[in-house]
Design an enzyme around this catalytic site. Structure first.
Site, PDB file in Angstrom:
ATOM      1  N   ASP A  65       0.786  -1.296   0.089  1.00 35.21           N
ATOM      2  CA  ASP A  65      -0.078  -0.075   0.266  1.00 35.21           C
ATOM      3  C   ASP A  65       0.607   1.131  -0.016  1.00 35.21           C
ATOM      4  O   ASP A  65       0.625   2.235   0.707  1.00 35.21           O
ATOM      5  CB  ASP A  65      -0.962  -0.152   1.123  1.00 35.21           C
ATOM      6  CG  ASP A  65      -1.778   1.126   1.153  1.00 35.21           C
ATOM      7  OD1 ASP A  65      -2.089   1.807   0.063  1.00 35.21           O
ATOM      8  OD2 ASP A  65      -2.555   1.348   2.249  1.00 35.21           O
ATOM      9  N   HIS A 108      -2.951   0.561  11.872  1.00 33.98           N
ATOM     10  CA  HIS A 108      -2.471  -0.796  11.673  1.00 33.98           C
ATOM     11  C   HIS A 108      -1.100  -1.202  11.424  1.00 33.98           C
ATOM     12  O   HIS A 108      -0.165  -0.113  11.370  1.00 33.98           O
ATOM     13  CB  HIS A 108      -3.202  -1.205  10.429  1.00 33.98           C
ATOM     14  CG  HIS A 108      -3.254  -0.125   9.127  1.00 33.98           C
ATOM     15  ND1 HIS A 108      -4.117   0.926   9.069  1.00 33.98           N
ATOM     16  CD2 HIS A 108      -2.056   0.175   8.338  1.00 33.98           C
ATOM     17  CE1 HIS A 108      -3.853   1.548   7.878  1.00 33.98           C
ATOM     18  NE2 HIS A 108      -2.454   0.902   7.589  1.00 33.98           N
ATOM     19  N   ASP A 175      -5.403  -4.396  11.935  1.00 32.97           N
ATOM     20  CA  ASP A 175      -5.716  -3.038  12.886  1.00 32.97           C
ATOM     21  C   ASP A 175      -4.887  -3.599  14.440  1.00 32.97           C
ATOM     22  O   ASP A 175      -5.188  -4.383  15.025  1.00 32.97           O
ATOM     23  CB  ASP A 175      -6.978  -2.871  13.181  1.00 32.97           C
ATOM     24  CG  ASP A 175      -7.580  -2.135  11.898  1.00 32.97           C
ATOM     25  OD1 ASP A 175      -7.205  -2.071  10.749  1.00 32.97           O
ATOM     26  OD2 ASP A 175      -8.357  -1.230  12.266  1.00 32.97           O
ATOM     27  N   ARG A 203       1.468  13.821  10.375  1.00 29.39           N
ATOM     28  CA  ARG A 203      -0.020  13.752   9.655  1.00 29.39           C
ATOM     29  C   ARG A 203      -0.382  12.071  10.133  1.00 29.39           C
ATOM     30  O   ARG A 203      -0.011  11.133   9.887  1.00 29.39           O
ATOM     31  CB  ARG A 203       0.284  13.566   8.140  1.00 29.39           C
ATOM     32  CG  ARG A 203      -0.980  13.534   7.379  1.00 29.39           C
ATOM     33  CD  ARG A 203      -1.264  12.199   6.901  1.00 29.39           C
ATOM     34  NE  ARG A 203      -2.343  11.916   6.160  1.00 29.39           N
ATOM     35  CZ  ARG A 203      -2.847  10.912   5.721  1.00 29.39           C
ATOM     36  NH1 ARG A 203      -2.209   9.578   6.084  1.00 29.39           N
ATOM     37  NH2 ARG A 203      -4.042  10.740   4.744  1.00 29.39           N
ATOM     38  N   ASP A 205      -2.517   9.122  10.325  1.00 24.80           N
ATOM     39  CA  ASP A 205      -3.646   8.550   9.196  1.00 24.80           C
ATOM     40  C   ASP A 205      -4.824   8.107   9.750  1.00 24.80           C
ATOM     41  O   ASP A 205      -4.780   7.442  11.068  1.00 24.80           O
ATOM     42  CB  ASP A 205      -2.612   7.098   8.717  1.00 24.80           C
ATOM     43  CG  ASP A 205      -3.067   6.475   7.497  1.00 24.80           C
ATOM     44  OD1 ASP A 205      -3.125   7.168   6.370  1.00 24.80           O
ATOM     45  OD2 ASP A 205      -3.561   5.266   7.866  1.00 24.80           O
ATOM     46  N   GLU A 212     -11.445   3.933  17.067  1.00 20.93           N
ATOM     47  CA  GLU A 212     -12.654   3.225  17.323  1.00 20.93           C
ATOM     48  C   GLU A 212     -12.705   1.865  17.783  1.00 20.93           C
ATOM     49  O   GLU A 212     -11.525   1.313  17.677  1.00 20.93           O
ATOM     50  CB  GLU A 212     -13.453   3.002  15.802  1.00 20.93           C
ATOM     51  CG  GLU A 212     -12.821   2.246  14.750  1.00 20.93           C
ATOM     52  CD  GLU A 212     -13.337   0.769  14.528  1.00 20.93           C
ATOM     53  OE1 GLU A 212     -14.513   0.533  15.035  1.00 20.93           O
ATOM     54  OE2 GLU A 212     -12.867   0.164  13.946  1.00 20.93           O
ATOM     55  N   GLU A 250      -6.056  12.718   9.573  1.00 15.63           N
ATOM     56  CA  GLU A 250      -7.096  12.348   8.663  1.00 15.63           C
ATOM     57  C   GLU A 250      -8.340  11.942   9.140  1.00 15.63           C
ATOM     58  O   GLU A 250      -8.423  10.948   9.565  1.00 15.63           O
ATOM     59  CB  GLU A 250      -6.363  11.377   7.473  1.00 15.63           C
ATOM     60  CG  GLU A 250      -7.439  11.100   6.534  1.00 15.63           C
ATOM     61  CD  GLU A 250      -6.626   9.566   5.825  1.00 15.63           C
ATOM     62  OE1 GLU A 250      -6.988   9.334   4.667  1.00 15.63           O
ATOM     63  OE2 GLU A 250      -6.297   8.858   6.557  1.00 15.63           O
ATOM     64  N   ASP A 318      -4.503  10.340  -2.340  1.00 17.14           N
ATOM     65  CA  ASP A 318      -5.665   9.533  -2.349  1.00 17.14           C
ATOM     66  C   ASP A 318      -6.373   9.511  -3.580  1.00 17.14           C
ATOM     67  O   ASP A 318      -6.281  10.786  -4.313  1.00 17.14           O
ATOM     68  CB  ASP A 318      -6.151   9.120  -1.157  1.00 17.14           C
ATOM     69  CG  ASP A 318      -5.514   8.430  -0.086  1.00 17.14           C
ATOM     70  OD1 ASP A 318      -4.605   7.369  -0.613  1.00 17.14           O
ATOM     71  OD2 ASP A 318      -5.593   8.701   0.943  1.00 17.14           O
TER      72      ASP A 318
END
Ligand code: GLC
Length: 559
Positions: A65, A108, A175, A203, A205, A212, A250, A318
């Site tokens: 990624d 993650h 995660d 920054r 992510d 959560e 973000e 993105d």
């Protein structure tokens, strides 16, 4: 006006520039950009007027990624350089008045991270609870995946132990479990490490996913009832360690939900958040040639504490996500700026850069960047925007906009001397290729986009009313026009942007002004008189833009 205030709270008037070391400049000729290359271009960035670099992930990675799957939070990807190179970069940037922040990707890890390898090895592993596992079969979560082209569940069965682990993003990005205090300690140590090397913050992510705990057990949740307390702890940790470091988060959520990530009225969580809603409505406004969606989004921003700030942007690394627009609004933007399916991605976004979306129309392009810098907040540029780079749709998915920086018309756009097949991505082809769009040519052209963006940055930095002040959207009769008055202390700036193709004259009324004041153009030579009632008429060409400083007769401000 206390200009001195702008130093401590530097991020309120910063100009942030995002780049990936891998695609910026390859100095050793192996095809991959490196820190040695980036440091060669610090003076270019300083001349442009950038005050804060945001480095995309440069850590060791599984590289599935684009570096957002990290295998070692403390390391440097050997292809890019060493810790020594990172420190040299930070130090050189600092000498030129530039701070450096970097991506903190701790929602993650890569599935190749030693923590995950240990975690998956056995249910008894001391690292088992670094991640979130469930033994029972998960329900259908296909509606919750972030990348619907690649995943259909947020849970992945791990054969070894027969249990499922949580992954909000790709299955190779398990995660981390922040309910586990040991994980929280590790994250703080990672942050402390990079801050000690000189970073000015991060920054952050995927902040909502990081916080959560929905998928944790009830028992776990009871031990960690307030995830926002954790974000507060991180903000104060950065403050204690650095004094002036920032967390730029973000958080792609509706405005009212973003308020909580600033820490509400206390303003003690994220220092800054990207204004995704403003960005999406900017595109809708452009598609319609009607400023109303953008004006509405700006008005709907929650009031934030003086200790916080919005980060404004036009494009990032993105997809240009349009996920917060309605289906029909999204279709309007698709029709205007990315009608072909190959230009779209995930059913919600565009994988294009701005200039091709605007068919290269220089008036529109300049208007949009002028608007970006005029919006209340701190502007964030993505590398190559300053020269009007396009995308390469032949490159897969979101990577279409992450092609090598175009320095010159030479082979590989001057990015690398390696064979083209060794580059991280092929350079852009066609009308936006390095032959037509590059730094070198634009540096010597006073009419270039680069010269224009440099001027915008210079003016933005001279106008703290934009980053720090109050912004009022002025009433005026043209739907296609956005007129904003930004005021801080005794300084006021009127910015007027025409999102339509027709020339128009915009009547404005400035309270407290009379004929002894005038409006002085900051981007071109000229001025506009005010009458005794503070009224003025501002002429705008099609897709025109003007920045007008309100200048009182006795003002000593430089214009
Ligand atoms: C963020 C990044 C994106 C990445 C994802 C997973 O959304 O901006 O590029 O793929 O997180 O880390």
């Amino acid at each position: 006006m206390r200009v001195t205030d702008t130093s401590d709270v530097w991020w309120k008037t910063a100009v942030v520039y995002c780049l990936d070391v891998e695609t910026f400049l390859d100095w050793d000729g192996d095809g991959t950009g490196d820190f040695a290359g980036l440091v060669q271009r610090i003076d270019y960035l300083a001349d442009l007027g950038v005050t804060c670099l945001w480095l995309m992930p440069f850590y060791p990675t599984g590289d599935r990624d684009d570096g957002y799957d990290i295998t070692d939070f403390y390391g440097v990807d050997a292809r890019l350089g060493t810790h020594g190179d990172v420190v040299e970069l930070i130090r050189t940037a600092r000498d030129r008045g530039m701070r450096v922040i970097a991506d903190l990707v701790v929602n993650h890890t890569s599935d190749k991270h030693p923590w995950f390898k240990a975690s998956r090895s056995s249910t008894d592993s001391p690292y088992r609870d670094f991640y979130i596992w469930r033994a029972d079969a998960p329900p259908d979560t296909s509606a919750e995946v972030v990348f619907p082209d690649a995943e259909d569940s947020i849970w992945q069965l791990d054969e070894r132990t027969g249990e499922f682990y949580l992954h909000r993003f790709y299955r190779y990005q398990p995660d981390l479990n922040i309910v586990n205090p040991a994980v929280r300690d590790e994250i703080a140590k990672v942050m402390g490490f990079w801050l000690e090397l000189g970073l000015s913050g991060f920054r952050v992510d995927a902040v909502p996913f990081l916080l959560e705990t929905q998928e944790n057990t009830q028992q776990d949740k009871a031990t960690f009832p307030d995830p926002h307390a954790y974000l507060r702890a991180l903000r104060s940790f950065v403050g204690r360690r650095t004094g002036d470091g920032i967390l730029l988060g973000e958080v792609n959520l509706p405005h009212e939900e973003q308020a909580a990530f600033f820490g509400g009225g206390d303003g003690d969580e994220l220092t800054m958040q990207f204004d995704f809603i403003g960005m999406q409505n900017l595109y809708l406004a452009m598609a319609r040639g009607d400023a109303a969606p953008l004006a509405a989004a700006l008005r709907a921003r929650p009031v934030i504490s003086p200790d916080c700030q919005w980060a404004t942007f036009v494009r990032n690394h993105d997809e240009l996500t349009l996920d917060k627009l309605s289906d029909s609004e999204r279709q309007e933007v698709f029709a205007a700026f990315g009608p072909q399916e190959t230009m779209q991605v995930f059913g919600r976004g565009l994988r294009r850069r701005l200039p091709p979306m605007l068919d290269g129309d220089p008036r529109r392009l300049r208007m949009v960047y002028s608007l970006l810098f005029a919006l209340p907040g701190t502007p964030v540029l993505f590398y190559g925007e300053e020269i009007g780079m396009g995308e390469n749709l032949a490159v897969e998915g979101r990577m279409a906009v992450r092609t090598p920086m175009q320095w010159s018309a030479d082979t590989n756009g001057g990015f690398s001397t390696a064979r083209p097949n060794r580059l991280p991505a092929p350079v852009v082809e066609g009308g936006y290729s390095p032959a037509h769009v590059n730094v070198s040519d634009q540096r010597s052209d006073p009419d270039s986009l680069l010269a224009f963006v440099t001027l915008l940055i210079q003016r933005y930095r001279e106008c703290p009313e934009l980053g720090r002040g109050e912004c009022t959207i002025l009433e005026q009769p043209h739907a296609q026009v956005l007129a904003m008055l930004s005021t801080w202390d005794d300084g006021s700036l009127l910015t007027v942007h025409n999102l339509g193709a027709e020339r128009c004259t915009v009547p404005v009324q400035l309270d407290g002004c009379d004929a002894t004041s005038c409006l002085t153009d900051l981007l071109v030579q000229g001025n506009v008189p005010l009458d005794d009632g503070g009224r003025a008429e501002v002429v705008l060409e099609g897709y025109g833009h003007r920045w007008l400083r309100v200048t009182a007769a006795d003002s000593r401000r430089l214009v």
